[in-house]
Write an enzyme that holds these catalytic residues in place. Structure first.
Site, PDB file in Angstrom:
ATOM      1  N   GLY A 291      43.911  34.218  68.664  1.00 11.85           N
ATOM      2  CA  GLY A 291      43.510  35.359  67.859  1.00 11.85           C
ATOM      3  C   GLY A 291      44.713  36.261  67.754  1.00 11.85           C
ATOM      4  N   SER A 292      44.515  37.545  67.641  1.00 10.14           N
ATOM      5  CA  SER A 292      45.650  38.465  67.689  1.00 10.14           C
ATOM      6  C   SER A 292      45.272  39.807  67.091  1.00 10.14           C
ATOM      7  CB  SER A 292      46.875  37.950  66.918  1.00 10.14           C
ATOM      8  OG  SER A 292      47.312  36.723  67.422  1.00 10.14           O
TER       9      SER A 292
END
Length: 800
Positions: free
Chosen positions: A238-239
């Site tokens: 993700g981020s």
């Protein structure tokens, strides 16, 4: 390998820096430049604090050489394991039934992984892509980097002794080729396409006569499965990232905070370095292991990060089969025979296994897209995976374009020229005060108009729900077509990509492009890119609240980015903790009934929840209690006030404590913690930690559902003391700005440290910094590198 004194390295660096003064004609002869008198590739590696290498070379092959060498020094076992994967040799060395680590595909077993990757190798897929001229294929510079990386990795193996117990003395640690390096890049490219269907591809076989006919997939169930699949099959990636424009900063220059969430173990770890070819390239950042380029980083004038995007990188083709032969399908009434590929895999302790794969004009036949979405091959119907990234080996050129960039415009130009990113967004800022968000992905060209015409009944269920298109493969007019600015047929061209330029802030936390800036929402893109007007995750909502407030406040500096990274605010706590505490205090007799029928005294929990500071800092008391409670609350009954598209950041809200599920979840949480001997008000860090070198290191941050920017996904082990390891989460973090000098103002952190070798001094040093909310001050300019008190210089070459 030679270790040099500080005086010697200054001389060596000066010699290499002189390459920037070479005439243009000389600069175009990299092969000649990178070969010292004794022959072979070479590089100078200057190590500074925390084992961060600054790799200096005269050519792309030399730079790849130094990078391959330095990565092997830190991560030889992890790299070797990945090369075993892309060769299709896991079953030979580790057994066919063992699980893979999931780094390079979703294959459930070694045998499934091998059948796919061995098939790719035997079909010559990667070789064909390497032969394609740029921009459709990789450039000469990119191929030289791959060649050099393989040579550097091999030279390290030849000249050093492996001390990591994970592969010390292992027969599967072998020299590699340029093809192996390219194949690893290919695996990452198809990770969201063929890579998520490997089990179905390798298991697909035509129906045998006499067997009961398989049931067609239920559209409603398939829609739910596709939505879940596409949300969770890359759940370990993700981020967050945010770029601020000069309108919000103290000096009118841009700022970039990147916080990617990736696995803490295995082949999708980041590794930190600086790469320099004087006069041609100067870039620092994190590389995914096995990559010869910087994946996320900064140059002297621009910084960028990536976030996993919502675009669906594949479509399915529903095939109409010839009733007389299930390996023949019809297109516009004309029969086409499937291509049969027989693949043989060597197996530890047994006879080789041979299986057949079936390929069509669209791609391979598959019988599933993850375990929850079966796609049975019947006498009349089969499904093929159409993955445009299966002909995409351009990611290295996109990264090289970023590594040479001097502005956000250069970043955007690289994306438009190379079109090499399969499954991520890009967020960037530069020293001139510009900001950028773009969802520039390689996506199948499924327009909403095409979907309206060509979706099958199954596709009409999956496409609105998830963006997964199931198209009619029997119709020629359902071909994807081409955009005039696309580098390959069947994908969207750059003009169709969502782009936001020079907004006060541009942020993404893995939701669609819609709310990259809540005041300037992006709309008008096709459904396959993502949704508009739908609920956002708590992480997106919290992030937009935070960065919008920062932009409105103005006067921002790198210090503000650092504070945001370790604020560890819990949006779920802000929305629900007070309601939970009040509902707890209102329970008759201070007791609640657990799921097993026991009455549990919960009075202590009420006060702990009320006093909690709503953060996931390691010192926070009550954070663990709320975390364990939140995981038990049913998502379908969570809120009293539903989502409203007119207030996407503020809704839904108000915890629904009237449902019996609340009291049950509270009782079960209190009982769980007490049974584990964990005090309800224990500091988080006492029970959320990793063990390195026999010592506990407290870990800040929280799980996805809590909405914490500093995301970590820990592994619960009550008998071991709580959360005793981190599976994935914050990884290579960078906060970058500019102050008008030639050197960027950059702070970085590699949460799990440079090396996975327990014997390395850099096995856990940055993990301890992460625990304390501390950063590494980047040494980017020459004067800063040479001023490092821990400077260690190594001249590496193919010959001792």
């Amino acid at each position: 390998m030679r270790i040099r004194s500080r005086r010697a390295v200054v001389a060596a660096a000066a010699l290499l820096m002189a390459a920037s003064a070479l005439p243009a004609a000389a600069a175009e002869r990299p092969d000649r430049e990178d070969r010292p008198a004794h022959g072979g590739l070479s590089a100078v590696i200057r190590y500074t604090e925390y084992g961060i290498p600054h790799i200096l070379a005269r050519s792309y092959a030399g730079l790849g050489f130094g990078t391959g060498w330095a990565q092997a020094a830190d991560q030889v076992c992890t790299l070797a394991d990945g090369f075993v994967t892309v060769r299709g040799e896991r079953s030979r060395h580790f057994g066919p039934g063992a699980a893979t680590d999931g780094s390079l595909s979703s294959a459930a077993t070694n045998l499934s992984s091998d059948l796919y990757f061995r098939g790719v190798r035997e079909a010559g897929t990667v070789e064909r892509l390497l032969r394609q001229p740029a921009p459709a294929g990789p450039s000469r510079d990119a191929k030289e980097l791959m060649r050099g990386f393989a040579a550097g990795y091999n030279a390290w193996l030849a000249q050093n002794r492996i001390t990591d117990p994970a592969c010390r003395g292992a027969a599967w640690v072998r020299p590699v080729t340029t093809l192996d390096v390219a194949a690893r890049s290919y695996a990452l490219s198809v990770l969201g396409g063929q890579g998520r269907a490997i089990d179905g591809i390798t298991a697909a076989q035509p129906p045998a006569s006499g067997r009961p006919a398989a049931q067609a997939p239920d559209p409603g169930g398939a829609a739910r499965a596709a939505r879940t699949l596409l949300a969770t099959d890359t759940a370990d990636m993700g981020s967050n990232a945010v770029a601020f424009s000069g309108a919000t900063t103290a000096n009118g220059r841009g700022l970039l905070l990147g916080n990617p969430h990736y696995p803490w173990q295995g082949g999708r770890r980041f590794w930190q370095s600086q790469q320099t070819i004087p006069g041609r390239l100067d870039v620092a950042g994190g590389s995914l292991l096995g990559s010869p380029t910087i994946s996320i980083g900064h140059t002297p004038a621009v910084a960028w990060s990536h976030t996993v995007a919502t675009g669906v990188t594949l479509d399915l083709r529903q095939l109409t089969l010839d009733p007389a032969d299930p390996t023949v399908y019809l297109v516009d009434g004309r029969p086409e025979r499937m291509t049969r590929r027989s693949v043989t895999v060597a197996v530890e302790g047994g006879a080789p296994v041979t299986r057949t794969q079936w390929w069509t004009r669209y791609g391979p036949v598959t019988t599933s897209l993850g375990p929850a979405l079966p796609l049975p091959w019947t006498a009349t119907t089969a499904y093929a995976v159409d993955d445009p990234n299966a002909v995409n080996l351009r990611g290295a050129d996109t990264a090289l374009g970023f590594s040479r960039a001097r502005s956000t415009d250069d970043v955007l130009a690289s994306l438009r020229r190379t079109q090499g990113l399969p499954w991520v967004n890009t967020i960037a800022a530069d020293s001139r005060g510009h900001s950028l968000f773009t969802q520039s992905q390689v996506l199948p060209r499924v327009t909403d108009e095409l979907a309206q015409r060509c979706l099958t009944p199954l596709g009409r269920a999956t496409y609105p729900a998830s963006g997964l298109a199931v198209l009619d493969g029997a119709r020629g007019d359902c071909a994807l077509g081409s955009d005039p600015d696309a580098v390959q047929p069947g994908v969207f061209g750059p003009a169709r990509m969502p782009v936001l330029k020079d907004a006060p802030y541009a942020e993404n936390s893995n939701d669609s492009a819609w709310l990259a800036n809540a005041d300037r929402p992006l709309t008008g893109y096709e459904r396959i890119f993502g949704t508009v007007g739908t609920p956002r995750t708590l992480r997106t909502r919290g992030a937009v609240q935070d960065v919008a407030a920062m932009a409105a406040r103005g006067g921002l500096t790198v210090r503000d980015l650092q504070a945001q990274q370790f604020a560890d605010r819990v949006p779920a706590g802000d929305l629900a903790a007070a309601d939970a505490a009040r509902a707890c205090a209102a329970l008759p007799g201070g007791t609640a009934t657990a799921g097993d029928g026991r009455a549990v005294d919960v009075r202590e929990a009420c006060g702990v929840l009320a006093a909690w500071d709503r953060t996931m800092n390691v010192s926070s008391r009550g954070a663990l209690l709320f975390d364990r409670l939140w995981r038990r609350l049913p998502a379908a009954q969570l809120w009293r006030v539903p989502f409203s598209p007119s207030d996407p950041v503020g809704t839904p809200h108000t915890l629904n404590t009237d449902t019996p599920a609340f009291a049950t979840a509270l009782a079960d949480t209190v009982a769980e913690l007490r049974a584990a001997g964990i005090a309800l008000d224990s500091p988080l860090g006492e029970h959320q930690f990793v063990v390195r070198g026999g010592q506990r290191i407290p870990v800040p941050g929280g799980t996805e559902a809590l909405g914490v920017w500093n995301k970590v996904e820990p592994v619960w082990n009550a008998a071991g003391g709580g959360y005793t390891e981190v599976a994935h989460g914050s990884s290579y973090i960078q906060a970058v700005g500019w102050d008008g000098s030639r050197c960027p103002v950059a702070r970085t952190l590699l949460t799990y440290s440079q090396s996975s070798n327990p014997a390395s001094p850099h096995f856990s040093d940055q993990t301890r910094l992460f625990s304390q909310g501390r950063w590494v001050t980047s040494r980017f300019c020459e004067r800063d590198i040479l001023a490092s008190p821990q400077l260690r210089v190594v001249r590496v070459s193919e010959h001792r």
